[in-house]
Design a protein around this motif. Structure first.
Motif, PDB file in Angstrom:
ATOM      1  N   PRO A  62       0.833  -1.215   0.000  1.00  0.00           N
ATOM      2  CA  PRO A  62       0.000   0.000   0.000  1.00  0.00           C
ATOM      3  C   PRO A  62       0.862   1.258   0.000  1.00  0.00           C
ATOM      4  O   PRO A  62       1.769   1.390   0.833  1.00  0.00           O
ATOM      5  CB  PRO A  62      -0.800  -0.129   1.308  1.00  0.00           C
ATOM      6  N   MET A  63       0.576   2.150  -0.966  1.00  0.00           N
ATOM      7  CA  MET A  63       1.382   3.356  -1.084  1.00  0.00           C
ATOM      8  C   MET A  63       1.290   4.221   0.168  1.00  0.00           C
ATOM      9  O   MET A  63       2.287   4.828   0.596  1.00  0.00           O
ATOM     10  CB  MET A  63       0.927   4.157  -2.309  1.00  0.00           C
ATOM     11  N   GLY A  64       0.121   4.272   0.800  1.00  0.00           N
ATOM     12  CA  GLY A  64      -0.025   5.055   2.023  1.00  0.00           C
ATOM     13  C   GLY A  64       0.868   4.528   3.141  1.00  0.00           C
ATOM     14  O   GLY A  64       1.471   5.301   3.895  1.00  0.00           O
ATOM     15  N   TRP A  65       0.985   3.217   3.223  1.00  0.00           N
ATOM     16  CA  TRP A  65       1.847   2.609   4.249  1.00  0.00           C
ATOM     17  C   TRP A  65       3.317   2.959   3.991  1.00  0.00           C
ATOM     18  O   TRP A  65       4.061   3.279   4.917  1.00  0.00           O
ATOM     19  CB  TRP A  65       1.655   1.090   4.223  1.00  0.00           C
ATOM     20  N   VAL A  66       3.730   2.910   2.693  1.00  0.00           N
ATOM     21  CA  VAL A  66       5.120   3.227   2.346  1.00  0.00           C
ATOM     22  C   VAL A  66       5.451   4.667   2.726  1.00  0.00           C
ATOM     23  O   VAL A  66       6.493   4.954   3.333  1.00  0.00           O
ATOM     24  CB  VAL A  66       5.357   2.998   0.843  1.00  0.00           C
ATOM     25  N   VAL A  67       4.538   5.580   2.361  1.00  0.00           N
ATOM     26  CA  VAL A  67       4.776   7.000   2.657  1.00  0.00           C
ATOM     27  C   VAL A  67       4.847   7.220   4.174  1.00  0.00           C
ATOM     28  O   VAL A  67       5.739   7.915   4.676  1.00  0.00           O
ATOM     29  CB  VAL A  67       3.668   7.871   2.024  1.00  0.00           C
ATOM     30  N   SER A  68       3.907   6.599   4.920  1.00  0.00           N
ATOM     31  CA  SER A  68       3.896   6.757   6.383  1.00  0.00           C
ATOM     32  C   SER A  68       5.183   6.208   6.998  1.00  0.00           C
ATOM     33  O   SER A  68       5.767   6.816   7.909  1.00  0.00           O
ATOM     34  CB  SER A  68       2.690   6.022   6.980  1.00  0.00           C
ATOM     35  N   PHE A  69       5.667   5.075   6.474  1.00  0.00           N
ATOM     36  CA  PHE A  69       6.893   4.464   7.002  1.00  0.00           C
ATOM     37  C   PHE A  69       8.095   5.382   6.784  1.00  0.00           C
ATOM     38  O   PHE A  69       8.899   5.626   7.701  1.00  0.00           O
ATOM     39  CB  PHE A  69       7.117   3.119   6.319  1.00  0.00           C
ATOM     40  N   LEU A  70       8.211   5.916   5.554  1.00  0.00           N
ATOM     41  CA  LEU A  70       9.362   6.779   5.253  1.00  0.00           C
ATOM     42  C   LEU A  70       9.315   8.073   6.069  1.00  0.00           C
ATOM     43  O   LEU A  70      10.338   8.548   6.561  1.00  0.00           O
ATOM     44  CB  LEU A  70       9.391   7.094   3.749  1.00  0.00           C
ATOM     45  N   VAL A  71       8.097   8.637   6.219  1.00  0.00           N
ATOM     46  CA  VAL A  71       7.956   9.865   7.006  1.00  0.00           C
ATOM     47  C   VAL A  71       8.345   9.604   8.461  1.00  0.00           C
ATOM     48  O   VAL A  71       9.035  10.417   9.100  1.00  0.00           O
ATOM     49  CB  VAL A  71       6.519  10.405   6.929  1.00  0.00           C
ATOM     50  N   PHE A  72       7.936   8.454   8.981  1.00  0.00           N
ATOM     51  CA  PHE A  72       8.271   8.114  10.368  1.00  0.00           C
ATOM     52  C   PHE A  72       9.782   7.955  10.549  1.00  0.00           C
ATOM     53  O   PHE A  72      10.349   8.409  11.549  1.00  0.00           O
ATOM     54  CB  PHE A  72       7.558   6.815  10.765  1.00  0.00           C
ATOM     55  N   ILE A  73      10.459   7.310   9.584  1.00  0.00           N
ATOM     56  CA  ILE A  73      11.907   7.137   9.673  1.00  0.00           C
ATOM     57  C   ILE A  73      12.621   8.489   9.663  1.00  0.00           C
ATOM     58  O   ILE A  73      13.522   8.765  10.463  1.00  0.00           O
ATOM     59  CB  ILE A  73      12.416   6.252   8.513  1.00  0.00           C
ATOM     60  N   VAL A  74      12.200   9.369   8.733  1.00  0.00           N
ATOM     61  CA  VAL A  74      12.828  10.699   8.644  1.00  0.00           C
ATOM     62  C   VAL A  74      12.602  11.470   9.935  1.00  0.00           C
ATOM     63  O   VAL A  74      13.517  12.101  10.478  1.00  0.00           O
ATOM     64  CB  VAL A  74      12.260  11.478   7.437  1.00  0.00           C
ATOM     65  N   TRP A  75      11.366  11.418  10.448  1.00  0.00           N
ATOM     66  CA  TRP A  75      11.070  12.128  11.702  1.00  0.00           C
ATOM     67  C   TRP A  75      11.890  11.562  12.859  1.00  0.00           C
ATOM     68  O   TRP A  75      12.401  12.310  13.686  1.00  0.00           O
ATOM     69  CB  TRP A  75       9.585  11.999  12.025  1.00  0.00           C
ATOM     70  N   GLY A  76      12.055  10.232  12.900  1.00  0.00           N
ATOM     71  CA  GLY A  76      12.829   9.617  13.978  1.00  0.00           C
ATOM     72  C   GLY A  76      14.282  10.052  13.950  1.00  0.00           C
ATOM     73  O   GLY A  76      14.868  10.370  14.990  1.00  0.00           O
TER      74      GLY A  76
END
Length: 288
Positions: A62-76
């Motif tokens: 799911p594209m939404g899951w991919v985007v959320s995962f990458l955003v979370f990594i960058v924020w972390g």
């Protein structure tokens, strides 16, 4: 109702009601889907897949899951290296800052105390921080901890020669019992106290020469001919009985033959407090 006159209470109840309705609605739809829906799509391995008897679909990520995962990594990564605690407020940072300011004021006020005042200050620190293990009289509570009445004196050196010493993490490792007889141990202790330790006094001046000979043949291989510990190989005996060695023990803690003293580095004792504690310990009368 009086409880609903408070805006916060009213908002909380409305929010709880919304969450309850949403939960019931979503649960109902999921139960309905579980009863009525049938899965479709491309099966992994086709219809012949029989590895575990359970069909598996080849679904795209799911594209939404991919985007959320990458955003979370960058924020972390930002949070760890740029946000907290590198440049933002932290309670431990504020504690350390306030403690440093307190210690600076403490040192300015008490740095020129006379020996008697240092002794009284040291006694107060000892009773609060040390007496639980070392006893009110610092005699070690029947060998449950180090007898500090001997520390910084010939008796303390003789005890280390007889029992060895562990736990301060020197490169030479743990010091084993040296196996010297009582008279030779006393001679070594008198030499260390008279010529190596910064205290420069001994109760047995006639044994100093003999102690020097034994020290050079027995102790110098680790402590060095000058007793300075060969740059961390072993204990620097010029610090024996001084605040410098006490500070090292407080910072590192010490594993002993009868237990382990934890590090007191977290207490952030000021130089005056360490000097006061050393002065008090030196004032204790041992059984020598």
């Amino acid at each position: 109702m009086n409880i609903l006159k408070d805006h916060i209470n009213l908002f909380t109840l409305v929010a709880a009601l919304v969450i309850l309705v949403a939960t019931l609605s979503m649960s109902s739809s999921l139960f309905k889907a579980m009863r009525e829906s049938k899965a479709d799509g491309e099966l992994y391995g086709g219809k012949d897949h029989s590895y575990d008897g359970i069909g598996e679909f080849l679904n795209n990520i799911p594209m939404g899951w991919v985007v959320s995962f990458l955003v979370f990594i960058v924020w972390g990564l930002w949070y760890i290296f740029m946000g907290y605690p590198m440049s933002s407020y932290s309670q431990i940072g504020e504690y350390n800052k306030e403690l440093a300011a307190y210690n600076k004021n403490f040192e300015a006020k008490w740095q020129n105390l006379k020996d008697k005042d240092l002794e009284q200050m040291g006694q107060g620190i000892f009773l609060v921080q040390c007496s639980q293990c070392h006893g009110l009289e610092a005699t070690g509570l029947n060998n449950t901890a180090r007898n500090l009445a001997k520390w910084g004196k010939e008796a303390g050196i003789e005890e280390v020669i007889a029992q060895g010493s562990v736990g301060l993490g020197y490169q030479a490792g743990e010091m084993p019992p040296m196996g010297l007889n009582a008279e030779d141990s006393k001679a070594v202790a008198s030499y260390v106290m008279a010529d190596i330790s910064a205290l420069h006094h001994t109760k047995y001046p006639k044994l100093v020469q003999k102690g020097q000979t034994i020290f050079q043949s027995t102790c110098a291989s680790c402590h060095g001919a000058d007793g300075k510990g060969q740059a961390g190989m072993a204990a620097d005996l010029t610090h024996y009985g001084t605040p410098a060695l006490l500070q090292e023990v407080l910072d590192k803690g010490k594993k002993g033959h009868i237990g382990e003293m934890p590090s007191f580095a977290y207490r952030h004792f000021s130089p005056t407090q360490v000097k006061a504690l050393a002065t008090y310990i030196q004032s204790l009368q041992g059984d020598e």
